[in-house]
Design a protein around this motif. Structure first.
Motif, PDB file in Angstrom:
ATOM      1  N   ASN A  40       0.883  -1.162   0.000  1.00 24.61           N
ATOM      2  CA  ASN A  40       0.000   0.000   0.000  1.00 24.61           C
ATOM      3  C   ASN A  40       0.918   1.208   0.000  1.00 24.61           C
ATOM      4  O   ASN A  40       2.029   1.144   0.536  1.00 24.61           O
ATOM      5  CB  ASN A  40      -0.910   0.059   1.218  1.00 24.61           C
ATOM      6  CG  ASN A  40      -2.032  -0.938   1.181  1.00 24.61           C
ATOM      7  OD1 ASN A  40      -2.093  -1.828   2.013  1.00 24.61           O
ATOM      8  ND2 ASN A  40      -2.925  -0.798   0.216  1.00 24.61           N
ATOM      9  N   VAL A  41       0.450   2.304  -0.590  1.00 25.67           N
ATOM     10  CA  VAL A  41       1.322   3.464  -0.747  1.00 25.67           C
ATOM     11  C   VAL A  41       0.622   4.718  -0.238  1.00 25.67           C
ATOM     12  O   VAL A  41      -0.473   5.058  -0.695  1.00 25.67           O
ATOM     13  CB  VAL A  41       1.733   3.649  -2.226  1.00 25.67           C
ATOM     14  CG1 VAL A  41       2.797   4.739  -2.328  1.00 25.67           C
ATOM     15  CG2 VAL A  41       2.236   2.341  -2.825  1.00 25.67           C
ATOM     16  N   VAL A  96       0.790   8.238  -0.670  1.00 23.91           N
ATOM     17  CA  VAL A  96       1.336   9.283  -1.535  1.00 23.91           C
ATOM     18  C   VAL A  96       0.817  10.612  -0.998  1.00 23.91           C
ATOM     19  O   VAL A  96      -0.392  10.790  -0.833  1.00 23.91           O
ATOM     20  CB  VAL A  96       0.885   9.100  -3.005  1.00 23.91           C
ATOM     21  CG1 VAL A  96       1.527  10.157  -3.898  1.00 23.91           C
ATOM     22  CG2 VAL A  96       1.212   7.697  -3.504  1.00 23.91           C
ATOM     23  N   PRO A 113      -3.784   3.452  -2.466  1.00 24.66           N
ATOM     24  CA  PRO A 113      -3.522   2.596  -3.628  1.00 24.66           C
ATOM     25  C   PRO A 113      -2.594   1.451  -3.225  1.00 24.66           C
ATOM     26  O   PRO A 113      -1.801   1.581  -2.283  1.00 24.66           O
ATOM     27  CB  PRO A 113      -2.843   3.544  -4.624  1.00 24.66           C
ATOM     28  CG  PRO A 113      -2.429   4.743  -3.857  1.00 24.66           C
ATOM     29  CD  PRO A 113      -3.260   4.808  -2.622  1.00 24.66           C
ATOM     30  N   GLY A 114      -2.701   0.340  -3.950  1.00 25.08           N
ATOM     31  CA  GLY A 114      -1.816  -0.780  -3.669  1.00 25.08           C
ATOM     32  C   GLY A 114      -2.324  -2.071  -4.267  1.00 25.08           C
ATOM     33  O   GLY A 114      -3.391  -2.118  -4.879  1.00 25.08           O
ATOM     34  N   GLU A 168       1.444  -0.209  -9.014  1.00 25.81           N
ATOM     35  CA  GLU A 168       0.072  -0.250  -8.489  1.00 25.81           C
ATOM     36  C   GLU A 168      -0.504   1.153  -8.349  1.00 25.81           C
ATOM     37  O   GLU A 168      -1.673   1.387  -8.659  1.00 25.81           O
ATOM     38  CB  GLU A 168       0.021  -0.991  -7.149  1.00 25.81           C
ATOM     39  CG  GLU A 168       0.146  -2.492  -7.265  1.00 25.81           C
ATOM     40  CD  GLU A 168      -1.104  -3.168  -7.816  1.00 25.81           C
ATOM     41  OE1 GLU A 168      -2.182  -2.522  -7.913  1.00 25.81           O
ATOM     42  OE2 GLU A 168      -1.015  -4.357  -8.149  1.00 25.81           O
ATOM     43  N   THR A 169       0.291   2.106  -7.875  1.00 27.63           N
ATOM     44  CA  THR A 169      -0.192   3.475  -7.724  1.00 27.63           C
ATOM     45  C   THR A 169      -0.577   4.052  -9.085  1.00 27.63           C
ATOM     46  O   THR A 169      -1.652   4.643  -9.237  1.00 27.63           O
ATOM     47  CB  THR A 169       0.862   4.353  -7.026  1.00 27.63           C
ATOM     48  OG1 THR A 169       1.142   3.810  -5.736  1.00 27.63           O
ATOM     49  CG2 THR A 169       0.374   5.784  -6.882  1.00 27.63           C
ATOM     50  N   THR A 198      -4.428   5.008  -9.922  1.00 28.78           N
ATOM     51  CA  THR A 198      -4.675   6.439  -9.705  1.00 28.78           C
ATOM     52  C   THR A 198      -4.294   7.355 -10.854  1.00 28.78           C
ATOM     53  O   THR A 198      -4.693   8.515 -10.853  1.00 28.78           O
ATOM     54  CB  THR A 198      -3.893   6.942  -8.472  1.00 28.78           C
ATOM     55  OG1 THR A 198      -2.495   6.974  -8.781  1.00 28.78           O
ATOM     56  CG2 THR A 198      -4.153   6.079  -7.245  1.00 28.78           C
ATOM     57  N   CYS A 225       4.629   7.938  -8.988  1.00 30.38           N
ATOM     58  CA  CYS A 225       5.199   8.390  -7.720  1.00 30.38           C
ATOM     59  C   CYS A 225       6.639   7.914  -7.561  1.00 30.38           C
ATOM     60  O   CYS A 225       7.112   7.050  -8.301  1.00 30.38           O
ATOM     61  CB  CYS A 225       4.345   7.905  -6.548  1.00 30.38           C
ATOM     62  SG  CYS A 225       4.338   6.120  -6.296  1.00 30.38           S
TER      63      CYS A 225
END
Length: 157
Positions: free
Chosen positions: A24-25, A27, A48-49, A65-66, A70, A74
């Motif tokens: 999971n990120v 950001v 996101p993730g 994944e990000t 989205t 990143c």
């Protein structure tokens, strides 16, 4: 439509039949806002993730994944913690997979792109920190965000 159903310490939860490393990120933009998605599979808000693919590093998976979920590219900047609670299982109805939680939560800053929904995200938006509590999300996601917002020590659990 397939669904994702999260169970937490629920005696009626199905038994886990897989363990999939995921990311999971968190950001954050220059204003300190967090990038959140509204998931297509359960309508909850989340970071996101997703799963780490074979041949990928942890940062590569987080960036991919990000971007997929989205529209934002990143750059990874740090680690919030690890999450591996066997009491949290996730049932994917499309294939009856029941995963035990196994997630690495990273921090990142946006490099390019505009928030854009995907097949996995109904909505994507930058959310001010003080408004995150107003968004409906599973307790495990709220915990990850809470650990990030508290700063300080690396969470291992």
């Amino acid at each position: 439509m397939s669904q994702r159903i999260d169970y937490y310490n629920d005696p009626s939860a199905p038994a886990a039949n897989s363990l999939v490393p995921s990311v999971n990120v968190v950001v954050t933009n220059e204003a300190g806002e967090l990038l959140l998605i509204r998931r297509s599979d359960n309508d909850n808000w989340a970071l996101p993730g997703g799963a780490i693919d074979l041949g990928e590093s942890i940062p590569q998976a987080a960036i991919r994944e990000t971007l997929e979920e989205t529209g934002i590219t990143c750059e990874i900047t740090g680690l919030v913690g690890t999450y591996s609670d066997p009491g949290h299982v996730i049932h994917y109805t499309s294939n009856d997979e029941v995963r035990q939680e196994f997630s690495l939560v990273l921090t990142a800053r946006p490099v390019s792109g505009l928030p854009t929904p995907s097949s996995e995200s109904r909505e994507v938006r930058w959310v001010p920190r003080h408004e995150v509590g107003n968004y409906g999300m599973h307790r495990s996601m709220r915990l990850r965000i809470s650990h990030y917002l508290q700063g300080g020590n690396l969470h291992i659990g």
